[in-house]
Design a protein around this motif. Structure first.
Motif, PDB file in Angstrom:
ATOM      1  N   SER A 164       0.832  -1.208   0.000  1.00 31.83           N
ATOM      2  CA  SER A 164       0.000   0.000   0.000  1.00 31.83           C
ATOM      3  C   SER A 164       0.865   1.255   0.000  1.00 31.83           C
ATOM      4  N   ASP A 204      -3.101   0.001  -5.141  1.00 32.62           N
ATOM      5  CA  ASP A 204      -4.440   0.471  -4.806  1.00 32.62           C
ATOM      6  C   ASP A 204      -5.314  -0.644  -4.251  1.00 32.62           C
ATOM      7  N   MET A 205      -4.884  -1.897  -4.424  1.00 32.19           N
ATOM      8  CA  MET A 205      -5.547  -3.095  -3.908  1.00 32.19           C
ATOM      9  C   MET A 205      -6.975  -3.250  -4.435  1.00 32.19           C
TER      10      MET A 205
END
Length: 138
Positions: A35, A40-41
């Motif tokens: 992160s 941005d996951m």
């Protein structure tokens, strides 16, 4: 050694719990490093669904503990199942890397989620490791 006094379990279930917690901590560290590096996951760009801290913890600990318990119980009757389960779990964790590669929003998320899967594979391998040396003696 008397057959009645031999332990019945191929490994101690405590090692499953320790491996689950240790793996979860390592995955959380990987999550925060990723992160910080710009991951941005996001795993679904249409809905904006993303992987969060809670999912990393839950999707690491629950499978290791649940399936570790199943292997522990099955391994009491058939200790050889532990080696098979070790490698099946590792294969599933590694093959499931395909999912983040196909759906992640950016390359940093792909790398982060892939590292999380690899850490989970290693954690599973050690969680159900056939470590009871007393059962290896004749």
């Amino acid at each position: 050694m008397n057959p009645d006094s031999q332990p019945k379990s191929p490994f101690n279930f405590i090692q499953v719990l320790i491996a689950a917690v240790g793996t979860a901590y390592l995955n959380v560290i990987a999550f925060f490093i990723g992160s910080s590096a710009g991951a941005d996951m996001v795993i679904d760009e249409i809905t904006g669904e993303h992987v969060g801290f809670q999912q990393v913890l839950a999707f690491t600990m629950i499978p290791i503990i649940f399936f570790g318990l199943i292997v522990f119980l099955l391994g009491r009757g058939r200790p050889g199942i532990c080696k098979v389960a070790q490698w099946i779990g590792v294969a599933i964790a590694i093959l499931s890397i395909v999912f983040p590669v196909l759906v992640a929003g950016n390359i940093a998320a792909v790398i982060t989620l892939s590292v999380i899967h690899l850490i989970t594979a290693a954690g599973w391998f050690f969680a159900v490791h056939y470590g009871n040396k007393a059962l290896h003696t004749k």
